[in-house]
Design a protein around this motif. Structure first.
Motif, mmCIF file in Angstrom:
data_model
loop_
_atom_site.group_PDB
_atom_site.id
_atom_site.type_symbol
_atom_site.label_atom_id
_atom_site.label_comp_id
_atom_site.label_asym_id
_atom_site.label_seq_id
_atom_site.Cartn_x
_atom_site.Cartn_y
_atom_site.Cartn_z
ATOM 1 N N UNK A 74 -7.060 6.119 10.230
ATOM 2 C CA UNK A 74 -6.745 4.735 10.598
ATOM 3 C C UNK A 74 -5.435 4.339 9.930
ATOM 4 N N UNK A 75 -4.444 4.055 10.768
ATOM 5 C CA UNK A 75 -3.124 3.759 10.222
ATOM 6 C C UNK A 75 -2.870 2.258 10.222
ATOM 7 N N UNK A 76 -2.302 1.716 9.165
ATOM 8 C CA UNK A 76 -1.925 0.307 9.169
ATOM 9 C C UNK A 76 -0.583 0.102 9.872
ATOM 10 N N UNK A 77 -0.252 -1.142 10.138
ATOM 11 C CA UNK A 77 1.068 -1.456 10.703
ATOM 12 C C UNK A 77 1.863 -2.234 9.661
ATOM 13 N N UNK A 78 3.178 -2.125 9.723
ATOM 14 C CA UNK A 78 4.008 -2.885 8.793
ATOM 15 C C UNK A 78 3.850 -4.359 9.129
ATOM 16 N N UNK B 144 0.841 -1.197 0.000
ATOM 17 C CA UNK B 144 0.000 0.000 0.000
ATOM 18 C C UNK B 144 0.871 1.240 0.000
ATOM 19 N N UNK B 145 0.395 2.270 -0.669
ATOM 20 C CA UNK B 145 1.093 3.555 -0.654
ATOM 21 C C UNK B 145 0.770 4.277 0.639
ATOM 22 N N UNK B 146 1.817 4.657 1.358
ATOM 23 C CA UNK B 146 1.613 5.328 2.652
ATOM 24 C C UNK B 146 2.550 6.530 2.783
ATOM 25 N N UNK C 292 5.803 2.690 -0.823
ATOM 26 C CA UNK C 292 4.982 1.487 -0.921
ATOM 27 C C UNK C 292 5.516 0.476 0.091
ATOM 28 N N UNK C 293 4.657 0.106 1.035
ATOM 29 C CA UNK C 293 5.086 -0.729 2.155
ATOM 30 C C UNK C 293 4.123 -1.908 2.288
ATOM 31 N N UNK C 294 4.640 -3.052 2.771
ATOM 32 C CA UNK C 294 3.760 -4.181 3.072
ATOM 33 C C UNK C 294 3.133 -3.939 4.449
ATOM 34 N N UNK C 295 1.822 -3.754 4.463
ATOM 35 C CA UNK C 295 1.123 -3.388 5.704
ATOM 36 C C UNK C 295 -0.136 -4.226 5.869
ATOM 37 N N UNK C 296 -0.675 -4.199 7.106
ATOM 38 C CA UNK C 296 -2.042 -4.694 7.324
ATOM 39 C C UNK C 296 -2.708 -3.768 8.332
ATOM 40 N N UNK C 297 -4.029 -3.774 8.351
ATOM 41 C CA UNK C 297 -4.761 -2.956 9.316
ATOM 42 C C UNK C 297 -5.115 -3.792 10.539
ATOM 43 N N UNK C 298 -4.910 -3.215 11.720
ATOM 44 C CA UNK C 298 -5.359 -3.903 12.943
ATOM 45 C C UNK C 298 -6.768 -3.479 13.293
ATOM 46 N N UNK C 299 -7.145 -2.270 12.906
ATOM 47 C CA UNK C 299 -8.534 -1.841 13.028
ATOM 48 C C UNK C 299 -8.886 -1.176 11.701
ATOM 49 N N UNK C 300 -10.176 -1.141 11.376
ATOM 50 C CA UNK C 300 -10.578 -0.424 10.167
ATOM 51 C C UNK C 300 -11.614 0.615 10.554
ATOM 52 N N UNK D 75 1.861 5.281 9.855
ATOM 53 C CA UNK D 75 1.828 5.169 8.401
ATOM 54 C C UNK D 75 0.418 5.560 7.966
ATOM 55 N N UNK D 76 0.316 6.643 7.184
ATOM 56 C CA UNK D 76 -1.017 7.086 6.772
ATOM 57 C C UNK D 76 -1.263 6.613 5.346
ATOM 58 N N UNK D 77 -2.372 5.862 5.135
ATOM 59 C CA UNK D 77 -2.628 5.377 3.785
ATOM 60 C C UNK D 77 -3.019 6.520 2.844
ATOM 61 N N UNK D 78 -2.428 6.501 1.664
ATOM 62 C CA UNK D 78 -2.798 7.492 0.648
ATOM 63 C C UNK D 78 -4.131 7.056 0.053
#
Lengths: 308, 455
Positions: A260-264, A220-222, A246-254, A229-232
């Motif tokens: 809402x920031x994802x984590x690496x 995802x672009x952040x 562009x980073x490999x991330x996942x969301x812990x909350x949506x 990490x703020x998602x674009x």
């Protein structure tokens, strides 16, 4: 109580069994005692767990309440798609009310349409409660998420303005819940109060629940802002001087896309997420919710105003 | 973590002076349950307040109102896990309204940690905490003798305190008492064994929390199934389906079992045990299931399924000979003595169907009990109007003395007699917490004003 052992084969009742049975019991109390309840359903992982618990509580019958989503219109499209798919697959009624309706009515006045909208959700929620006359709304909040939640009852009483008074909560003993309200008042009910983030993931694994794909690692672009990490997205574009990575991330909350920031992460399966959750050193909301970090008491203040 | 871990709920009783918050902070810290952002938040606050070290007790205070006043108002729940168990801590403040908060937190606890300052020994508050734990029937007690570092880790001092406590506890309904010498500040015997107290060979606090046996904390003998919700699907394929949804509160049930439905007294056989995950042959407390019957009987929410046959244990007209409170009825649990023969009977027993009964009551409301008013009582899944016909006495929770009283105020514990408009299906609280407990609701305000234990 010490009791006679019947030499019965030992039945292993795990912590997930215990939590599930407690949550089923709570939902059935709501269905039996409240006149017009609703289940708040966003398409996020906690509310997806709530749906499975509702299936366990009420099948083979239909749910004795509709699903309700208060849409900020700032949600991730993958989550909205899951919301609609799950409601359709289950054949249950889904009511969606949007913050845009409240903005059109003039009950929400927003200066900057691209700013986080969580603070305004309460307005549309209260309007929806009035529109349908709901006397109880079940939500997927957990006590391990936040300090104010840690002190909230499972059956949380709200006055006519939808407000929570933390100093004046009804005592809650054993699992005997007081569901009585006067006309115009209502209760918020949190059947998974006692679940932790880890319990949710273990349950998703055990029950093989379908969750939005953005919970799994993806590219995802952040933009890095502070530690987050703020998602674009259409709502968040880089400011001058900010670098898009562009980073490999996942969301812990949506939640709201703007805050809402994802984590690496490289966790592509529920099992890998469980392994990461077991070793993480940051709380769920601490890592991912910028709106809760503005002050030590932001959640408490929002709840007093009618947030769930 | 494997899925086969159990859940243990416990409370901590004691004041800040006893090092309670430090003990909880130490448990969370040493079991690696404190996250970095939580730790940095309390570090910032400690610094702001000009403290030299990080104050672990800040982890356990929550609300803005409390932070302003520097007190904890209410019960807060904390969660942590080890590879062996998941834990829920019911954290109660040690200030005024203590009784109300402790009773609330204790009502769902498997275990209570009662803290003692090793320098001070058994105090009035220790007696109060122990009495309340025994009143609520908390199955396991840990006497945590804290601040051992302040008494030179003296074995003799520890044994003195334990001896005094055990003499006192013998008067109470406490069966499983464990005593641990520890120092929360330094972490001795909390998670790690203490080098300074090699004379102590028992488990550390965490080891005990991880291993104390809780399977037998529920009544496994007497089947109790209060109907919560009647399941009648509006679909063609389920045209004849009539399921009774609820949680098994005690005992177990199998397909083919003869059951009696109370209060009506009609009988039938279990046809199916329905769950989302498929039909079961047998189900146990505390599973939530849906039962169907061989016969069509009029059953609704508030009715209770029990096994047919058995003897009534709970003869309960108001004014019967049970003139003692719960705490003094120690010993007869689990095995019941058949009153006519004196033989120990292991047959299952039946609840009583009663409109008048006696109970120990904890009054929770700022508005005193008014004997001229009607209230609601919610007991299992049944709610009925009630009134209080007698207040026998109030128990002084510090001395255990009984005093005659005319009214009940907040935090009072008393023995009372109630009359209900509809019959309730009841057990003694000592025999079954779920069918022996109730709450009292104020008809006018809808507030929960009291908690009751049938005795």
């Amino acid at each position: 109580m010490k009791l006679v052992d019947h030499n019965m084969t030992k039945h292993i009742f795990t912590h997930l069994d215990a939590l599930e049975s407690e949550s089923i019991h709570i939902m059935r109390e709501v269905a039996a005692e409240c006149k017009n309840p609703a289940l708040l359903f966003s398409g996020g992982k906690d509310s997806i767990v709530m749906l499975r618990i509702a299936e366990k509580a009420f099948r083979p019958a239909k749910f004795p309440f509709p699903l309700v989503h208060i849409d900020t219109e700032h949600n991730f499209p993958e989550v909205i798609a899951t919301r609609d798919k799950l409601a359709a697959d289950l054949g249950e009624r889904l009511i969606v009310r949007s913050l845009e309706d409240s903005i059109a009515r003039g009950t929400i006045v927003i200066k900057d349409l691209d700013k986080p909208r969580n603070p305004y959700q309460s307005v549309t929620l209260l309007e929806t409660i009035t529109e349908f006359g709901f006397d109880a709304c079940m939500g997927g909040a957990r006590r391990d998420e936040e300090k104010a939640r840690a002190k909230e009852r499972i059956f949380s009483f709200r006055d006519e303005f939808g407000q929570w008074d933390p100093k004046n909560q009804r005592p809650e003993l054993w699992d005997i819940y007081n569901t009585r309200v006067h006309a115009g008042e209502n209760i918020r009910v949190f059947p998974i109060s006692n679940w932790t983030e880890m319990d949710i993931w273990e349950y998703i694994a055990r029950e093989k629940l379908h969750i939005p794909c953005i919970y799994y690692a993806h590219k995802r672009e952040v933009i890095r802002r502070g530690n987050a990490l703020i998602p674009v997205s259409c709502l968040v574009q880089p400011k001058a001087g900010e670098i898009v990575e562009t980073v490999s991330v996942r969301f812990r909350t949506v939640g709201d896309m703007t805050c809402t920031a994802p984590v690496e992460s490289t966790a592509h399966t529920v099992e890998e997420i469980i392994a990461e959750t077991a070793t993480t050193r940051i709380t769920e909301r601490g890592a991912t919710r910028m709106d809760d970090q503005t002050s030590d008491a932001s959640m408490e203040l929002r709840k007093k105003e009618g947030y769930f | 973590m494997s899925n086969a871990t159990q859940l243990l709920r416990f409370i901590t009783a004691g004041s800040v002076d006893d090092g309670k918050s430090t003990l909880i902070g130490r448990l969370l810290h040493d079991s690696k349950s404190i996250f970095e952002d939580q730790f940095s938040a309390i570090s910032r606050t400690s610094e702001k307040r000009g403290m030299a070290a990080v104050d672990l007790s800040l982890l356990t205070d929550g609300l803005q109102a409390e932070r302003e006043q520097g007190i904890t108002i209410d019960v807060a729940y904390r969660y942590f896990a080890t590879p062996k168990r998941k834990f829920i801590i019911g954290d109660t403040p040690g200030h005024e309204q203590y009784t109300r908060n402790m009773v609330t937190a204790a009502s769902t606890a498997n275990l209570a940690v009662i803290l003692i300052d090793a320098r001070k020994g058994v105090l009035t508050q220790t007696r109060r905490h122990s009495y309340l734990a025994s009143l609520i029937g908390v199955p396991h007690i840990v006497l945590a003798v804290n601040k051992m570092d302040m008494v030179e880790y003296s074995k003799q001092r520890f044994e003195e305190i334990v001896g005094e406590y055990k003499r006192f506890a013998a008067q109470l309904n406490l069966h499983d008492v464990h005593c641990i010498p520890l120092s929360a500040l330094d972490g001795d015997n909390v998670v790690e064994k203490s080098d300074a107290m090699d004379w102590y060979i028992g488990p550390t606090l965490l080891e005990l929390l991880e291993t104390v046996e809780i399977e037998h904390d529920v009544n496994t003998r007497d089947f109790r199934f209060p109907v919560q919700w009647v399941c009648r699907p509006q679909a063609q394929e389920y045209h004849d389906f009539r399921g009774f949804a609820g949680r098994i509160e005690a005992g177990d049930v199998s397909v083919g079992d003869e059951v009696t439905i109370l209060p009506s007294g009609r009988s039938s056989k279990i046809k199916e045990i329905v769950t989302y995950d498929g039909h079961l042959q047998r189900a146990y407390a505390p599973q939530s299931v849906t039962l169907t019957l061989e016969d069509e009987i009029d059953i609704s929410r508030g009715d209770m399924f029990v096994k047919a046959g058995g003897t009534t244990r709970c003869a309960q007209p108001a004014g019967s000979a049970i003139a003692c409170d719960l705490a003094s009825v120690a010993g007869s649990l689990g095995r019941m003595v058949n009153s006519s023969t004196g033989n120990v009977s292991e047959a299952h027993s039946l609840p009583a169907v009663a409109k008048e009964f006696e109970a120990m009551l904890c009054w929770l409301s700022e508005t005193p009990l008014d004997k001229n008013r009607k209230y609601f009582v919610k007991h299992t899944t049944r709610t009925a109007k009630c009134l209080f016909s007698r207040i026998d006495y109030r128990v002084d929770v510090n001395t255990l003395e009984r005093h005659p009283v005319a009214a009940l105020n907040m935090n009072d514990i008393a023995r009372v007699a109630l009359k209900t408009q509809q019959p309730l299906v009841i057990d003694h609280y000592l025999d079954d917490h779920s069918t022996g407990s109730f709450i009292v609701i104020d008809e006018a305000t809808n507030n929960t004003v009291a908690a009751g234990m049938i005795a």
